[in-house]
Design an enzyme around this catalytic site. Structure first.
Site, PDB file in Angstrom:
ATOM      1  CG  PHE A 136      -2.013   0.932   1.221  1.00 23.48           C
ATOM      2  CD1 PHE A 136      -3.278   0.514   0.852  1.00 23.48           C
ATOM      3  CD2 PHE A 136      -1.834   2.254   1.581  1.00 23.48           C
ATOM      4  CE1 PHE A 136      -4.346   1.404   0.829  1.00 23.48           C
ATOM      5  CE2 PHE A 136      -2.897   3.146   1.560  1.00 23.48           C
ATOM      6  CZ  PHE A 136      -4.158   2.714   1.180  1.00 23.48           C
ATOM      7  CG  ASP A 208       0.166  -2.259   7.219  1.00 24.79           C
ATOM      8  OD1 ASP A 208      -0.954  -2.644   7.615  1.00 24.79           O
ATOM      9  OD2 ASP A 208       0.364  -1.138   6.731  1.00 24.79           O
ATOM     10  CE1 TYR A 233      -9.388   2.531   6.581  1.00 24.84           C
ATOM     11  CE2 TYR A 233      -8.474   3.728   8.433  1.00 24.84           C
ATOM     12  CZ  TYR A 233      -8.372   3.294   7.136  1.00 24.84           C
ATOM     13  OH  TYR A 233      -7.261   3.591   6.408  1.00 24.84           O
ATOM     14  CE  LYS A 234      -7.877  -0.364   4.891  1.00 27.95           C
ATOM     15  NZ  LYS A 234      -6.446  -0.419   4.557  1.00 27.95           N
ATOM     16  NE  ARG A 382      -9.797  -3.271  -2.590  1.00 25.74           N
ATOM     17  CZ  ARG A 382      -9.277  -2.540  -1.605  1.00 25.74           C
ATOM     18  NH1 ARG A 382      -8.106  -2.867  -1.092  1.00 25.74           N
ATOM     19  NH2 ARG A 382      -9.898  -1.487  -1.146  1.00 25.74           N
TER      20      ARG A 382
HETATM   21  C1  LIG Z   1      -5.739   0.783   4.413  1.00 27.27           C
HETATM   22  C2  LIG Z   1      -4.243   0.759   4.544  1.00 27.27           C
HETATM   23  C3  LIG Z   1      -3.549   1.858   5.044  1.00 27.27           C
HETATM   24  C4  LIG Z   1      -4.278   3.121   5.385  1.00 27.27           C
HETATM   25  O1  LIG Z   1      -3.488   4.027   6.079  1.00 27.27           O
HETATM   26  P1  LIG Z   1      -4.183   5.281   6.778  1.00 27.27           P
HETATM   27  O2  LIG Z   1      -3.060   5.986   7.420  1.00 27.27           O
HETATM   28  O3  LIG Z   1      -5.207   4.756   7.728  1.00 27.27           O
HETATM   29  O4  LIG Z   1      -4.854   6.085   5.724  1.00 27.27           O
HETATM   30  C5  LIG Z   1      -2.175   1.754   5.197  1.00 27.27           C
HETATM   31  N1  LIG Z   1      -1.520   0.620   4.857  1.00 27.27           N
HETATM   32  C6  LIG Z   1      -2.157  -0.460   4.377  1.00 27.27           C
HETATM   33  C7  LIG Z   1      -1.404  -1.682   4.041  1.00 27.27           C
HETATM   34  C8  LIG Z   1      -3.547  -0.415   4.195  1.00 27.27           C
HETATM   35  O5  LIG Z   1      -4.188  -1.466   3.691  1.00 27.27           O
END
Ligand SMILES: *Cc1c(COP(=O)(O)O)cnc(C)c1O
Length: 423
Positions: A136, A208, A233-234, A382
């Site tokens: 990400f 992560d 939040y997921k 997705r």
């Molecule tokens: C959703 C996600 C994020 C989101 O980061 P925020 O700081 O909450 O916006 C970061 N890393 C990964 C791997 C994600 O899937």
């Protein structure tokens, strides 16, 4: 119970599987709109019904009536630690400390900085951070920003796959930062094995868990992980922008220092002392005043997740994703869809992604049909399957809608080509 996706070859069989599902009771705890099949819980989890009541209570009673006293009387001050401990239970965190705070991006920065700092003491010549090109992007952006301010010869090296990871593990590597379940493909690393490889090479690992927490079994302690971060939040249904979490192993915590040394991470914030002295335990990862409304409402989602049996969640999640893959490949075989998620369930998270050359418009058309998934560049459709509230009949119906969109070329309507700021 054991699900057999190959036996779910009619809608009736799917309905029967939902009836037999030991997790089916959780669905009513979520406020899902009528007529919508929500396959985007991997991006924003659904609203737990009890969260509305909790929010009203915090607003009307705690903030509205009790005002500033609530920091003590309603234990606002302890919320990040209390919720962090709960999240820790969901990710096998008993061998370390966890707090709920900030965003994943910020926590990546803190965890990475803390890990590099440990290595500066133990293996001072190491200057390489290894991560994945497919990560990400924010994780990589944060690493870039950290390297920039460290200004000390640090370098980010990106690998593409497992072979690349193994080849990268030289004695120059200080820290490896990987995302357990990839946000786009849904591919999952073998946490135990990879952590062991990284340690054998003398490096530390930051995991992560954004697409893992609440979706797949995680045992940070059994894996002997060093640091972990992730969002709520997921799959944890904490609400839009709800605080993320950060975890560190007990063997590191006493020595951990993180650079965002704000007063909430101080050992005695209200001494108003001159000079920073870090709190003990994971509280040292806190920085400033926390978003109490978000924390309080997100705790509702965490509490639901704590009541669900992790084995049952994983079993159902794999059954849902296997069924979706099988039905799409069988019923939509005439269309140019390419599965980019591993077929091998060992290496799959809780979402499934297909590429389609017109992916963006196809997803828009599907959403118009009431099936909400999302689109990720390039060309990726997705679909997230949160086992707490998605059922087998949902999968069946979603595939039927998907088939309509493609067979009838509904995606060709001009309104489906228009892009918003968030995809
Ligand atoms: C959703 C996600 C994020 C989101 O980061 P925020 O700081 O909450 O916006 C970061 N890393 C990964 C791997 C994600 O899937």
């Amino acid at each position: 119970m054991t699900f057999d996706p190959t036996a779910l070859n009619t809608r009736e069989a799917c309905v029967a599987a939902d009836r037999a599902d030991p997790l089916s009771g959780f669905r009513d705890e979520f406020a899902l709109p009528e007529g919508v099949i929500y396959l985007d819980g991997n991006s924003l989890g659904a609203l737990p019904r009890a969260a509305g009541e909790r929010a009203r209570e915090v607003l009307a009673r705690e903030w509205g009536e009790d005002l500033i006293a609530s920091w003590n009387t309603h234990h606002w001050f302890e919320l990040p630690v209390r919720i962090g401990e709960k999240i820790g239970r969901l990710i096998g965190g008993h061998g370390g400390g966890c707090v709920a705070t900030d965003t994943t991006s910020i926590n990546v920065f803190k965890a990475l900085a803390a890990a590099l700092r440990l290595q500066r003491e133990d293996r001072p010549e190491r200057r390489v951070i290894v991560s994945e090109r497919e990560n990400f992007p924010t994780d990589l952006y944060m690493a870039e920003g950290l390297i920039e301010i460290l200004d000390d010869g640090y370098e980010l090296r990106l690998i593409d796959d497992e072979a690349g990871l193994e080849a990268s593990l030289s004695d120059e590597v200080a820290v490896v930062m990987l995302t357990h379940v990839n946000y786009r493909s849904g591919r999952m690393w073998e946490m135990d094995r990879v952590t062991r490889l990284v340690h054998e090479a003398g490096a530390l690992i930051v995991w992560d868990l954004c697409h893992s927490a609440g979706a797949v079994p995680v045992d940070l302690t059994a894996a002997s992980a060093d640091f972990a971060v992730g969002c709520t939040y997921k799959y944890l249904n904490g609400g839009p922008g709800s605080p993320a979490f950060i975890w560190a192993a007990n063997r590191h915590l006493p020595r951990v220092e993180q650079p965002l040394s704000g007063w909430w991470g101080h050992r005695a914030p209200f001494d108003m002392a001159v000079g920073y002295a870090a709190a003990e335990g994971a509280a040292k990862f806190l920085c400033g005043t926390q978003p109490i409304l978000s924390l309080a409402t997100m705790e509702v989602g965490i509490d639901i997740a704590l009541r669900a049996d992790p084995e049952a969640l994983r079993e159902k999640s794999l059954a849902l994703t296997s069924l979706f893959i099988a039905l799409v490949e069988e019923r939509l075989a005439a269309h140019p869809l390419t599965l980019i998620t591993p077929r091998d369930s060992e290496h799959r998270g809780s979402h499934v992604s297909f590429r389609h050359p017109e992916g963006f418009a196809v997803m828009k058309a599907l959403i118009a049909e009431g099936v909400i998934g999302d689109y990720r560049e390039p060309e990726v459709l997705r679909f997230g399957f949160t086992p707490l509230y998605v059922g087998f009949a949902d999968v069946w119906d979603a595939v039927e809608a998907f088939r309509r969109v493609l067979d009838e070329e509904l995606w060709r309507a001009p309104e489906f080509a228009v892009r918003g700021a968030v995809t």
